[in-house]
Design a protein around this motif. Sequence first.
Motif, PDB file in Angstrom:
ATOM      1  N   GLU A   8     -72.726  19.859   6.747  1.00  7.16           N
ATOM      2  CA  GLU A   8     -71.876  18.964   5.957  1.00  7.16           C
ATOM      3  C   GLU A   8     -72.096  19.204   4.467  1.00  7.16           C
ATOM      4  O   GLU A   8     -71.127  19.258   3.680  1.00  7.16           O
ATOM      5  N   VAL A   9     -73.354  19.344   4.059  1.00  8.24           N
ATOM      6  CA  VAL A   9     -73.670  19.565   2.642  1.00  8.24           C
ATOM      7  C   VAL A   9     -73.157  20.924   2.183  1.00  8.24           C
ATOM      8  O   VAL A   9     -72.577  21.048   1.087  1.00  8.24           O
ATOM      9  N   ILE A  10     -73.347  21.952   3.003  1.00  9.19           N
ATOM     10  CA  ILE A  10     -72.869  23.287   2.618  1.00  9.19           C
ATOM     11  C   ILE A  10     -71.344  23.295   2.505  1.00  9.19           C
ATOM     12  O   ILE A  10     -70.775  23.900   1.579  1.00  9.19           O
ATOM     13  N   ASP A  11     -70.671  22.607   3.416  1.00  9.35           N
ATOM     14  CA  ASP A  11     -69.201  22.513   3.326  1.00  9.35           C
ATOM     15  C   ASP A  11     -68.778  21.784   2.052  1.00  9.35           C
ATOM     16  O   ASP A  11     -67.768  22.141   1.425  1.00  9.35           O
ATOM     17  N   ALA A  12     -69.540  20.777   1.653  1.00  7.49           N
ATOM     18  CA  ALA A  12     -69.227  20.046   0.423  1.00  7.49           C
ATOM     19  C   ALA A  12     -69.400  20.947  -0.800  1.00  7.49           C
ATOM     20  O   ALA A  12     -68.612  20.872  -1.759  1.00  7.49           O
ATOM     21  N   ILE A  13     -70.423  21.780  -0.763  1.00  2.72           N
ATOM     22  CA  ILE A  13     -70.622  22.745  -1.865  1.00  2.72           C
ATOM     23  C   ILE A  13     -69.450  23.721  -1.911  1.00  2.72           C
ATOM     24  O   ILE A  13     -68.903  24.024  -2.987  1.00  2.72           O
ATOM     25  N   ALA A  14     -69.044  24.197  -0.721  1.00  2.00           N
ATOM     26  CA  ALA A  14     -67.943  25.168  -0.646  1.00  2.00           C
ATOM     27  C   ALA A  14     -66.613  24.567  -1.094  1.00  2.00           C
ATOM     28  O   ALA A  14     -65.688  25.304  -1.467  1.00  2.00           O
ATOM     29  N   ALA A  15     -66.499  23.254  -1.082  1.00  2.80           N
ATOM     30  CA  ALA A  15     -65.270  22.611  -1.550  1.00  2.80           C
ATOM     31  C   ALA A  15     -65.131  22.706  -3.062  1.00  2.80           C
ATOM     32  O   ALA A  15     -64.024  22.591  -3.605  1.00  2.80           O
ATOM     33  N   HIS A  16     -66.255  22.923  -3.748  1.00  2.00           N
ATOM     34  CA  HIS A  16     -66.233  23.030  -5.206  1.00  2.00           C
ATOM     35  C   HIS A  16     -66.214  24.474  -5.699  1.00  2.00           C
ATOM     36  O   HIS A  16     -65.654  24.759  -6.758  1.00  2.00           O
ATOM     37  N   ARG A  17     -66.847  25.374  -4.932  1.00  2.00           N
ATOM     38  CA  ARG A  17     -66.905  26.785  -5.329  1.00  2.00           C
ATOM     39  C   ARG A  17     -66.928  27.674  -4.108  1.00  2.00           C
ATOM     40  O   ARG A  17     -67.479  27.284  -3.065  1.00  2.00           O
ATOM     41  N   PRO A  18     -66.359  28.881  -4.199  1.00  2.00           N
ATOM     42  CA  PRO A  18     -66.541  29.832  -3.101  1.00  2.00           C
ATOM     43  C   PRO A  18     -68.019  30.178  -2.970  1.00  2.00           C
ATOM     44  O   PRO A  18     -68.728  30.272  -3.977  1.00  2.00           O
ATOM     45  N   ILE A  19     -68.509  30.322  -1.742  1.00  2.00           N
ATOM     46  CA  ILE A  19     -69.936  30.555  -1.556  1.00  2.00           C
ATOM     47  C   ILE A  19     -70.191  31.774  -0.670  1.00  2.00           C
ATOM     48  O   ILE A  19     -69.329  32.183   0.120  1.00  2.00           O
ATOM     49  N   ALA A  20     -71.374  32.347  -0.826  1.00  3.66           N
ATOM     50  CA  ALA A  20     -71.873  33.393   0.062  1.00  3.66           C
ATOM     51  C   ALA A  20     -73.214  32.907   0.594  1.00  3.66           C
ATOM     52  O   ALA A  20     -74.164  32.739  -0.164  1.00  3.66           O
ATOM     53  N   GLU A  21     -73.263  32.656   1.890  1.00  4.52           N
ATOM     54  CA  GLU A  21     -74.475  32.083   2.492  1.00  4.52           C
ATOM     55  C   GLU A  21     -75.481  33.180   2.855  1.00  4.52           C
ATOM     56  O   GLU A  21     -75.116  34.224   3.383  1.00  4.52           O
ATOM     57  N   GLU A  22     -76.763  32.888   2.598  1.00  5.94           N
ATOM     58  CA  GLU A  22     -77.857  33.753   3.025  1.00  5.94           C
ATOM     59  C   GLU A  22     -78.950  32.878   3.620  1.00  5.94           C
ATOM     60  O   GLU A  22     -79.388  31.924   2.982  1.00  5.94           O
ATOM     61  N   VAL A  23     -79.379  33.186   4.828  1.00  2.00           N
ATOM     62  CA  VAL A  23     -80.488  32.462   5.444  1.00  2.00           C
ATOM     63  C   VAL A  23     -81.777  33.224   5.157  1.00  2.00           C
ATOM     64  O   VAL A  23     -81.872  34.426   5.413  1.00  2.00           O
ATOM     65  N   VAL A  24     -82.755  32.526   4.586  1.00  3.51           N
ATOM     66  CA  VAL A  24     -84.047  33.133   4.241  1.00  3.51           C
ATOM     67  C   VAL A  24     -85.091  32.601   5.218  1.00  3.51           C
ATOM     68  O   VAL A  24     -85.457  31.427   5.174  1.00  3.51           O
ATOM     69  N   VAL A  25     -85.558  33.455   6.120  1.00  2.00           N
ATOM     70  CA  VAL A  25     -86.486  33.054   7.182  1.00  2.00           C
ATOM     71  C   VAL A  25     -87.912  33.374   6.763  1.00  2.00           C
ATOM     72  O   VAL A  25     -88.230  34.518   6.445  1.00  2.00           O
ATOM     73  N   PRO A  32     -84.980  23.015 -10.859  1.00  2.00           N
ATOM     74  CA  PRO A  32     -84.507  21.640 -10.660  1.00  2.00           C
ATOM     75  C   PRO A  32     -84.119  21.410  -9.201  1.00  2.00           C
ATOM     76  O   PRO A  32     -83.663  22.347  -8.510  1.00  2.00           O
ATOM     77  N   ALA A  33     -84.299  20.193  -8.715  1.00  2.00           N
ATOM     78  CA  ALA A  33     -83.972  19.889  -7.324  1.00  2.00           C
ATOM     79  C   ALA A  33     -83.390  18.489  -7.213  1.00  2.00           C
ATOM     80  O   ALA A  33     -83.755  17.591  -7.972  1.00  2.00           O
ATOM     81  N   HIS A  34     -82.464  18.336  -6.273  1.00  2.00           N
ATOM     82  CA  HIS A  34     -81.858  17.033  -5.997  1.00  2.00           C
ATOM     83  C   HIS A  34     -82.046  16.687  -4.531  1.00  2.00           C
ATOM     84  O   HIS A  34     -81.850  17.537  -3.654  1.00  2.00           O
ATOM     85  N   LEU A  35     -82.397  15.433  -4.248  1.00  2.00           N
ATOM     86  CA  LEU A  35     -82.445  14.921  -2.886  1.00  2.00           C
ATOM     87  C   LEU A  35     -81.093  14.293  -2.573  1.00  2.00           C
ATOM     88  O   LEU A  35     -80.613  13.435  -3.318  1.00  2.00           O
ATOM     89  N   VAL A  36     -80.472  14.709  -1.477  1.00  3.51           N
ATOM     90  CA  VAL A  36     -79.181  14.146  -1.060  1.00  3.51           C
ATOM     91  C   VAL A  36     -79.279  13.717   0.400  1.00  3.51           C
ATOM     92  O   VAL A  36     -80.074  14.262   1.167  1.00  3.51           O
ATOM     93  N   GLN A  37     -78.451  12.755   0.762  1.00  7.83           N
ATOM     94  CA  GLN A  37     -78.431  12.310   2.157  1.00  7.83           C
ATOM     95  C   GLN A  37     -77.224  12.841   2.919  1.00  7.83           C
ATOM     96  O   GLN A  37     -77.318  13.102   4.118  1.00  7.83           O
ATOM     97  N   ARG A  38     -76.090  13.010   2.222  1.00 11.01           N
ATOM     98  CA  ARG A  38     -74.858  13.458   2.861  1.00 11.01           C
ATOM     99  C   ARG A  38     -74.116  14.398   1.935  1.00 11.01           C
ATOM    100  O   ARG A  38     -74.411  14.521   0.740  1.00 11.01           O
ATOM    101  N   GLY A  39     -73.095  15.040   2.471  1.00 11.23           N
ATOM    102  CA  GLY A  39     -72.280  15.937   1.677  1.00 11.23           C
ATOM    103  C   GLY A  39     -71.612  15.245   0.502  1.00 11.23           C
ATOM    104  O   GLY A  39     -71.394  15.843  -0.557  1.00 11.23           O
ATOM    105  N   ALA A  40     -71.285  13.966   0.672  1.00 10.77           N
ATOM    106  CA  ALA A  40     -70.620  13.214  -0.397  1.00 10.77           C
ATOM    107  C   ALA A  40     -71.496  13.063  -1.633  1.00 10.77           C
ATOM    108  O   ALA A  40     -71.001  12.726  -2.715  1.00 10.77           O
ATOM    109  N   ASP A  41     -72.810  13.309  -1.496  1.00 10.85           N
ATOM    110  CA  ASP A  41     -73.718  13.182  -2.641  1.00 10.85           C
ATOM    111  C   ASP A  41     -73.688  14.390  -3.570  1.00 10.85           C
ATOM    112  O   ASP A  41     -74.227  14.336  -4.679  1.00 10.85           O
ATOM    113  N   ILE A  42     -73.062  15.486  -3.133  1.00 11.51           N
ATOM    114  CA  ILE A  42     -72.992  16.690  -3.962  1.00 11.51           C
ATOM    115  C   ILE A  42     -72.080  16.432  -5.162  1.00 11.51           C
ATOM    116  O   ILE A  42     -70.970  15.914  -5.017  1.00 11.51           O
ATOM    117  N   ARG A  43     -72.555  16.803  -6.338  1.00 10.92           N
ATOM    118  CA  ARG A  43     -71.793  16.607  -7.573  1.00 10.92           C
ATOM    119  C   ARG A  43     -71.311  17.960  -8.109  1.00 10.92           C
ATOM    120  O   ARG A  43     -72.096  18.909  -8.207  1.00 10.92           O
TER     121      ARG A  43
END
Length: 327
Positions: free
Chosen positions: A292-309, A256-267
């Motif tokens: 901004e979006v990653i910070d919004a996600i982190a406001a709801h749950r603790p996160i561990a970031e991984e960059v996949v190149v 599943p995927a969601h298109l968002v424009q800003r961090g405020a769109d994270i549910r």
Amino acid sequence: MNAPQKMAPAPGTASTELRVLIAAPRGFCAGVDRAIRIVELALDRFGAPVYVRHEIVHNRYVVDDLKAKGAIFVESLDQVPDGVPVVFSAHGVPKAVPAKAEARGLDYIDATCPLVSKVHRQAERANNAGRHIVFIGHAGHPEVVGTLGQLPDGAMTLVESVDDVAALAPADPDNLSFLTQTTLSVDDTRDIVTALQHRFPAIQGPRGEDICYATSNRQQAVKAIAGQCDLVVVIGAPNSSNSLRLVEVAERLGTPAHLVQRGADIRAEWLSGIAALGVTAGASAPETLVREVIDAIAAHRPIAEEVVVTAQENMVFKLPRGLEPAA
């Protein structure tokens, strides 16, 4: 009597760590970066206001930032007063637009992405060779409108699907060429090209793929993370073709995927019950919005970031003549 044992938090709950896979490449491409820089340099050189025909790129945050600096966005040259400069967007414009600007004596700067301009030149060459062009793209998209407008009416036929290919009835089936919009789904386009080549074995295509490197790279990056994720978030505008294609790429892989424009769109409900989340951004979305979006996600749950190149990008496009000294 034994002390009661603490139960581990259930996976996917608000207290458990969420794995966030961040796609790379993502966000701005060289064409978008160049277009934005052109508007900024035009403002430096000419002063405000500088008019821009159509959104310079499809991203509200970027457009609003340029508005704050003195850019005025319009949909028609008729909305541009005499005596002020005008910039044409990265998507390209029909030939009639610069011709009209010249007739009015307007100073204009063409910010068309060089990869889109390449498609325009290919169309002209095919037309000069006497071939009818089948153009693969989405009707009404500014890039498509601009490309179709490079040639006289009737010189190109737009197709959007394999079904459209089946309905084609060209006057000379042995004298065709095909070109494509630069921001399409790689997989969809491959299917349409295959259908064209099956129906019209003599059809000629471009020497290289028209879908731009950034579009291909971002789709490949989503493919690399989608299988590891329970959900993918794509940062981009609803009128951004390349962003919408990233959503489709994830969904076709069963994620599943969601298109968002800003961090405020994270549910918050999106993040409940999942263990891994993918994040990417369309070619018109700045890195500021990714954070901004990653910070919004982190406001709801603790996160561990991984960059996949999956690819490295170092493409840089030259600025139009006349703006180099301002840089």
